[in-house]
Design an enzyme around this catalytic site. Structure first.
Site, mmCIF file in Angstrom:
data_model
loop_
_atom_site.group_PDB
_atom_site.id
_atom_site.type_symbol
_atom_site.label_atom_id
_atom_site.label_comp_id
_atom_site.label_asym_id
_atom_site.label_seq_id
_atom_site.Cartn_x
_atom_site.Cartn_y
_atom_site.Cartn_z
ATOM 1 N N CYS A 12 0.956 -0.959 0.033
ATOM 2 C CA CYS A 12 -0.078 0.168 0.015
ATOM 3 C C CYS A 12 0.983 1.263 -0.080
ATOM 4 O O CYS A 12 1.544 1.401 0.896
ATOM 5 C CB CYS A 12 -0.991 0.064 1.259
ATOM 6 S SG CYS A 12 -1.777 1.365 1.345
ATOM 7 N N CYS A 59 -0.828 3.382 -6.490
ATOM 8 C CA CYS A 59 -1.725 2.761 -5.463
ATOM 9 C C CYS A 59 -1.857 1.243 -6.112
ATOM 10 O O CYS A 59 -2.122 1.128 -7.170
ATOM 11 C CB CYS A 59 -3.130 3.631 -5.534
ATOM 12 S SG CYS A 59 -4.530 2.582 -4.637
HETATM 13 N N1 DGL Z 1 -4.117 0.320 -2.065
HETATM 14 C C1 DGL Z 1 -3.550 1.593 -1.043
HETATM 15 C C2 DGL Z 1 -2.579 2.448 -1.948
HETATM 16 O O1 DGL Z 1 -1.572 1.512 -2.527
HETATM 17 C C3 DGL Z 1 -4.527 2.791 -0.875
HETATM 18 C C4 DGL Z 1 -6.030 2.480 -1.014
HETATM 19 C C5 DGL Z 1 -6.627 3.589 -0.017
HETATM 20 O O2 DGL Z 1 -7.016 4.471 -0.238
HETATM 21 O O3 DGL Z 1 -6.904 2.958 1.041
HETATM 22 O O4 DGL Z 1 -1.962 3.459 -1.790
#
Ligand code: DGL
Length: 266
Positions: free
Chosen positions: A78, A193
């Protein structure tokens, strides 16, 4: 690493299902490893949180996850979390290896021909000092546009469960990535993301012109593999890979989705 410790799982962590894009690559590279996927869905979306509260939240949660799951390594799949808390996690849990996921600005700067690069991310990642530092360190010769999207991570969550995505919404969210300047056009969009690679076909379809979309998932999986000793003998009775949802709620669509990724819900 002993055989026993090599059987400790790899923890893959995200706010939702985005980290599955990294798990997918990690599975290909490390088919004999055990994985535990943790989605902090009770706190989704991370992109909308204020920094101090999110930092505190993730540090506290990790104390519990490391105790309970005893992973060999944790992959913070993330960007929104890693750009905020990766250093603090390493400080707080010094014996435990962490692999972070941060915007792929360096490879983008190396690959661009037009010098116009966009970084598509959550509003949180776009705001981070960590992201700004990556740009000053690696992309000084480029024009880097940071594009914060409020909606894409949520659209990916829906798409992965229901198979439906609002293409017009995708078009609107990615539109600011496309820049024309002095006869040059943006030629690289960094998917900063982990949810976004799930939507990349829709992004290709709705983009005003073709670009390279950089997805760092394979590089992250390789980094994790490089930090682990080879696995010893694997037992045929090894436990199945698990998925943990912090909300404790796993509806039918979510269960079906994670089963498709070879995970069973806990
Ligand atoms: N998957 C997450 C990232 O790589 C973010 C998603 C969220 O906003 O929670 O930033």
């Amino acid at each position: 690493m002993s055989d026993r410790s090599s059987q400790r799982p790899i923890l893959m962590f995200d706010s939702g299902v985005g980290g599955l894009t990294v798990l997918r690559e990690a599975r290909v590279l490390m088919p004999d490893r055990r994985f535990v996927y943790v989605a902090d869905d009770a706190a989704f979306p991370y992109g909308a949180w204020e920094e101090p509260a999110l930092k505190e939240h993730i540090l506290t949660l990790f104390g519990k996850l490391l105790d309970r799951l005893q992973p060999a390594i944790s992959v913070i799949a993330c960007n929104t979390a890693s750009t905020l808390v990766i250093d603090a996690l390493r400080d707080k849990f010094p014996g435990h290896p962490f692999v972070g996921t941060v915007p792929a600005i360096k490879p983008a700067a190396e690959r661009t021909r037009s010098g116009l690069v966009s970084v598509l991310a959550t509003p949180g990642t776009v705001k981070r000092q960590y992201t700004r530092d990556l740009i000053s360190k690696w992309a000084q010769k480029c024009h880097v546009r940071l594009v914060g999207s409020d909606r894409l991570a949520g659209l990916a969550e829906i798409y992965m469960r229901q198979g439906f995505v609002d293409e017009e919404a995708v078009r609107a969210e990615i539109a600011p990535c496309f820049l024309e300047r002095e006869g040059n056009r943006t030629d690289i969009v960094v998917l900063a993301c982990t949810h976004y690679p799930f939507l990349v076909n829709r992004m290709r379809k709705t983009a005003p012109w073709p670009v390279d979309w950089i997805d760092p998932a394979e590089a992250i999986a390789r980094r994790a593999m490089s930090l682990l000793e080879p696995v010893g003998e694997t037992s045929s009775e090894s436990e199945p890979d698990l998925a943990v949802f912090t909300s404790g709620k796993v509806d039918f669509a979510t269960r079906r989705l994670i089963q498709g990724f070879g995970l069973s819900a806990r």
